[in-house]
Write a protein that holds these residues in place. Structure first.
Motif, PDB file in Angstrom:
ATOM      1  N   PRO A   1     -41.037  60.314  -7.961  1.00  0.00           N
ATOM      2  CA  PRO A   1     -40.695  61.396  -7.018  1.00  0.00           C
ATOM      3  C   PRO A   1     -39.294  61.954  -7.188  1.00  0.00           C
ATOM      4  O   PRO A   1     -39.100  63.177  -7.086  1.00  0.00           O
ATOM      5  CB  PRO A   1     -40.862  60.721  -5.643  1.00  0.00           C
ATOM      6  N   PHE A   2     -38.298  61.111  -7.447  1.00  0.00           N
ATOM      7  CA  PHE A   2     -36.929  61.614  -7.575  1.00  0.00           C
ATOM      8  C   PHE A   2     -36.714  62.321  -8.912  1.00  0.00           C
ATOM      9  O   PHE A   2     -35.944  63.275  -9.001  1.00  0.00           O
ATOM     10  CB  PHE A   2     -35.922  60.479  -7.390  1.00  0.00           C
ATOM     11  N   GLU A   3     -37.381  61.875  -9.964  1.00  0.00           N
ATOM     12  CA  GLU A   3     -37.326  62.607 -11.228  1.00  0.00           C
ATOM     13  C   GLU A   3     -37.985  63.977 -11.069  1.00  0.00           C
ATOM     14  O   GLU A   3     -37.547  64.965 -11.658  1.00  0.00           O
ATOM     15  CB  GLU A   3     -38.028  61.816 -12.335  1.00  0.00           C
ATOM     16  N   ARG A   4     -39.024  64.035 -10.247  1.00  0.00           N
ATOM     17  CA  ARG A   4     -39.725  65.304 -10.033  1.00  0.00           C
ATOM     18  C   ARG A   4     -38.845  66.311  -9.297  1.00  0.00           C
ATOM     19  O   ARG A   4     -38.774  67.481  -9.686  1.00  0.00           O
ATOM     20  CB  ARG A   4     -41.014  65.035  -9.251  1.00  0.00           C
ATOM     21  N   ILE A   5     -38.153  65.895  -8.228  1.00  0.00           N
ATOM     22  CA  ILE A   5     -37.312  66.851  -7.501  1.00  0.00           C
ATOM     23  C   ILE A   5     -36.082  67.220  -8.336  1.00  0.00           C
ATOM     24  O   ILE A   5     -35.587  68.346  -8.239  1.00  0.00           O
ATOM     25  CB  ILE A   5     -36.907  66.321  -6.115  1.00  0.00           C
TER      26      ILE A   5
ATOM     27  N   ASP B   1     -44.674  58.655  -1.343  1.00  0.00           N
ATOM     28  CA  ASP B   1     -45.058  58.914  -2.745  1.00  0.00           C
ATOM     29  C   ASP B   1     -44.695  57.738  -3.644  1.00  0.00           C
ATOM     30  O   ASP B   1     -45.468  57.361  -4.539  1.00  0.00           O
ATOM     31  CB  ASP B   1     -44.376  60.181  -3.250  1.00  0.00           C
ATOM     32  N   PHE B   2     -43.513  57.163  -3.436  1.00  0.00           N
ATOM     33  CA  PHE B   2     -43.118  56.000  -4.228  1.00  0.00           C
ATOM     34  C   PHE B   2     -44.139  54.869  -4.071  1.00  0.00           C
ATOM     35  O   PHE B   2     -44.536  54.232  -5.057  1.00  0.00           O
ATOM     36  CB  PHE B   2     -41.731  55.507  -3.789  1.00  0.00           C
ATOM     37  N   GLU B   3     -44.554  54.622  -2.852  1.00  0.00           N
ATOM     38  CA  GLU B   3     -45.467  53.499  -2.603  1.00  0.00           C
ATOM     39  C   GLU B   3     -46.887  53.808  -3.047  1.00  0.00           C
ATOM     40  O   GLU B   3     -47.567  52.949  -3.612  1.00  0.00           O
ATOM     41  CB  GLU B   3     -45.428  53.129  -1.120  1.00  0.00           C
ATOM     42  N   LEU B   4     -47.352  55.036  -2.798  1.00  0.00           N
ATOM     43  CA  LEU B   4     -48.726  55.385  -3.171  1.00  0.00           C
ATOM     44  C   LEU B   4     -48.959  55.247  -4.664  1.00  0.00           C
ATOM     45  O   LEU B   4     -50.002  54.738  -5.095  1.00  0.00           O
ATOM     46  CB  LEU B   4     -49.038  56.819  -2.738  1.00  0.00           C
TER      47      LEU B   4
END
Length: 443
Positions: free
Chosen positions: A230-234, A388-391
């Motif tokens: 998620p953080f790479e995506r943003i 998102d990290f957990e899913l």
């Protein structure tokens, strides 16, 4: 007599004016007719071009099928020759027990990833593990009730074994958008030369489905999505949309972010370079606090693909993109149509693939950008993307090693307080020294 002359002159004037008006009307009518003819001609040319583009994919398919049939015939000939040699060896009794079977032919469909039963089985096990992990997290937080199905970003191709894809922006979406445009009937050469955005082309052939239509189709469909850290995506979204201010819409958004979140007392640059990543993160936190709808490029996946309410058949990841994509294509039976195509040329990917200007991947520079964020800001950002990290089983703890322990304001305030303490100490020392001197002189 004078009155007749006046009326005669007026009549002549009116006739002249009327003639001028009539000529003007005729001229504009002529221009209008010519414009209509030009428009109709252009429409016919566009229709002919679209028909030609629609007819081209059949030629491409026939070419690929002929190539596959040639490979199959060559393989059959090789197997027949090998069996004939084995039979002759067995009849003569020479090395019958030492006959070695020919090696299985390598797949020529994809030049990067070679297909094998072992690879297929391992991929299947990994995809099953991802589905089970996601289901467990959904059940733990009861996310099915919080996030009902949202069909907005889904693409449905009923003519290709009910293929259903949820488009996650900044998660290798450009390649699959290219594939869906091939499935839509666009010619490869047309896709490479057109200036129209791939998303716009795809939506002409695959309109947004209704919720009832999507839910009816899903049980029998091959549904999938691709996810990313998620953080790479943003970070990828920030570098592509806001760093450099290329797009008019995002340039205006970047200016608003700078005006709202830049601390000018710290001497930061003014909007010419766009917002910093730290300012962008503060913007995301403020937008979430105001319950505003996120842009699709940085919206959390759980909120718009709703994986807890849509039972996806395959959860692909950008880290295993090549392998997962080939698995999906083979499961859908689209090998002859898609696997032989490869990707868009690098120049075309850079233009329509939403890549950063530098061409450097975001995962390679993530530490440098997150070094500008303090721990408190990371905690608030994590509240937005932790689901998102957990899913999708990504590790968020590594980011705590990248950020600063304190905010810039706190460190500035601490520096100012220390400086004030030093000044007060330095002013107090001469006073104390003067007091001691006066005391000794009195003594």
């Amino acid at each position: 007599m004078i009155i007749r002359l006046r009326y005669g002159r007026r009549l002549q004037t009116y006739l002249k004016i009327g003639a001028c008006v009539l000529v003007g009307v005729c001229y504009f009518a002529f221009l209008f007719r010519e414009s209509l003819n030009a428009y109709e001609h252009r429409e016919r040319a566009t229709a002919a071009e679209l028909e030609a583009d629609a007819a081209e994919p059949s030629k491409q398919q026939l070419k690929l099928k002929r190539q596959q049939m040639q490979r199959q015939r060559l393989l059959a000939q090789q197997q027949a020759a090998a069996q004939g040699n084995a039979g002759s060896n067995a009849s003569t009794g020479t090395a019958a027990t030492a006959a070695v079977a020919p090696p299985p032919p390598a797949s020529t469909l994809n030049p990067v990833y070679e297909y094998s039963e072992e690879l297929h089985s391992s991929t299947e096990r990994e995809l099953q593990r991802r589905r089970e992990h996601l289901a467990a997290v959904c059940e733990r937080y009861k996310l099915q009730e919080k996030y009902p199905p949202n069909p907005w970003e889904f693409f449905v191709s009923p003519g290709h074994n009910n293929l259903v894809w949820c488009n996650v922006f900044k998660a290798a979406s450009s390649t699959w958008m290219y594939y869906f445009n091939i499935l839509a009937g666009y010619d490869v050469k047309y896709l490479q030369r057109t200036e129209t955005q791939p998303l716009e082309l795809a939506r002409k052939r695959f309109p947004r489905p209704e919720l009832a239509e999507l839910m009816e189709l899903l049980p029998s469909a091959l549904s999938f999505l691709f996810v990313r850290d998620p953080f790479e995506r943003i970070l990828s979204a920030y570098r592509n949309k806001l760093e450099g201010n290329r797009n008019t819409f995002y340039k205006a958004l970047g200016t608003k972010i700078v005006k709202r979140f830049r601390n000018h007392s710290l001497g930061g640059p003014w909007p010419r370079c766009g917002p910093t990543f730290e300012e962008f993160v503060r913007f995301l936190i403020a937008e979430r606090g105001a319950s505003k709808r996120f842009d699709e490029h940085w919206a959390p996946i759980y909120s718009f693909c709703t994986p807890c309410s849509v039972n996806f058949t395959i959860i692909g990841k950008t880290e295993t993109f090549q392998r997962d994509s080939e698995f999906i294509i083979r499961q859908a039976g689209l090998e002859t149509l898609l696997l032989g195509l490869g990707k868009l040329p690098q120049r075309k990917q850079r233009r329509i693939g939403n890549q950063a200007q530098s061409g450097i991947k975001s995962e390679a520079v993530v530490e440098r950008y997150f070094a500008d964020i303090d721990r408190s800001t990371l905690d608030q950002l994590l509240k937005i993307y932790r689901i998102d990290f957990e899913l999708f089983d990504y590790d968020y703890r590594k980011y705590y090693d990248m950020v600063r322990p304190w905010s810039l304001e706190q460190s500035t305030a601490g520096t100012a307080a220390a400086a004030a303490s030093v000044v007060s100490t330095s002013t107090a020392l001469p006073a104390a020294a003067a007091g001691s001197t006066q005391g000794s002189a009195t003594a």
